[in-house]
Design a protein around this motif. Structure first.
Motif, PDB file in Angstrom:
ATOM      1  N   GLU A  70       0.834  -1.206   0.000  1.00 51.92           N
ATOM      2  CA  GLU A  70       0.000   0.000   0.000  1.00 51.92           C
ATOM      3  C   GLU A  70       0.868   1.255   0.000  1.00 51.92           C
ATOM      4  N   LEU A  71       1.927   1.248   0.784  1.00 56.29           N
ATOM      5  CA  LEU A  71       2.838   2.390   0.812  1.00 56.29           C
ATOM      6  C   LEU A  71       3.475   2.613  -0.559  1.00 56.29           C
ATOM      7  N   ALA A  72       3.858   1.518  -1.220  1.00 59.87           N
ATOM      8  CA  ALA A  72       4.443   1.633  -2.560  1.00 59.87           C
ATOM      9  C   ALA A  72       3.431   2.224  -3.534  1.00 59.87           C
ATOM     10  N   LYS A  73       2.181   1.795  -3.450  1.00 61.09           N
ATOM     11  CA  LYS A  73       1.130   2.347  -4.318  1.00 61.09           C
ATOM     12  C   LYS A  73       0.962   3.838  -4.074  1.00 61.09           C
ATOM     13  N   GLN A  74       0.953   4.256  -2.808  1.00 65.27           N
ATOM     14  CA  GLN A  74       0.793   5.668  -2.483  1.00 65.27           C
ATOM     15  C   GLN A  74       1.955   6.485  -3.049  1.00 65.27           C
ATOM     16  N   ARG A  75       3.151   5.952  -2.936  1.00 67.09           N
ATOM     17  CA  ARG A  75       4.312   6.685  -3.455  1.00 67.09           C
ATOM     18  C   ARG A  75       4.298   6.763  -4.968  1.00 67.09           C
ATOM     19  N   LEU A  76       3.796   5.710  -5.632  1.00 69.74           N
ATOM     20  CA  LEU A  76       3.689   5.757  -7.089  1.00 69.74           C
ATOM     21  C   LEU A  76       2.656   6.792  -7.527  1.00 69.74           C
ATOM     22  N   VAL A  77       1.552   6.889  -6.799  1.00 64.15           N
ATOM     23  CA  VAL A  77       0.542   7.912  -7.106  1.00 64.15           C
ATOM     24  C   VAL A  77       1.149   9.298  -6.925  1.00 64.15           C
ATOM     25  N   TRP A  78       1.889   9.488  -5.836  1.00 69.04           N
ATOM     26  CA  TRP A  78       2.530  10.786  -5.586  1.00 69.04           C
ATOM     27  C   TRP A  78       3.525  11.104  -6.700  1.00 69.04           C
ATOM     28  N   LEU A  79       4.313  10.127  -7.097  1.00 65.57           N
ATOM     29  CA  LEU A  79       5.297  10.334  -8.159  1.00 65.57           C
ATOM     30  C   LEU A  79       4.604  10.695  -9.470  1.00 65.57           C
TER      31      LEU A  79
END
Length: 93
Positions: A70-79
């Motif tokens: 989930e954290l990786a998904k959030q960071r990809l959305v932010w990126l």
């Protein structure tokens, strides 16, 4: 893990009885055969412990991945958002 050790001891006992049945009249040969079988049992136990450790490491890796997905998904959305903003600021050529 205790069950594995008990199983190993039981296997060693069975192997010792088998060795005794093969060579009932020769004590030196019996001792040598039991030592060989004990070495094989030790190698099998080490292999089993290695597999258990590898399995535990794989479980920990899967758990880490699932915890952090989930954290990786959030960071990809932010990126993605950051790249979109950067793209908007870039002048058209």
């Amino acid at each position: 893990m205790k069950a594995s050790l008990l199983f190993l001891l039981a296997c060693t006992a069975v192997l010792a009885v088998g060795a005794r049945a093969d060579t009932p009249e020769e004590p030196k040969a019996l001792v040598q055969k039991v030592q060989e079988l004990a070495q094989k049992a030790t190698a099998m136990a080490k292999d089993a412990f290695s597999r258990v450790r590898e399995s535990e490491a794989a479980q920990q890796a899967r758990q880490w991945l699932s915890d952090n997905a989930e954290l990786a998904k959030q960071r990809l959305v932010w990126l993605k958002e950051q790249l979109a903003e950067l793209w908007k600021k870039t002048p058209a050529a």
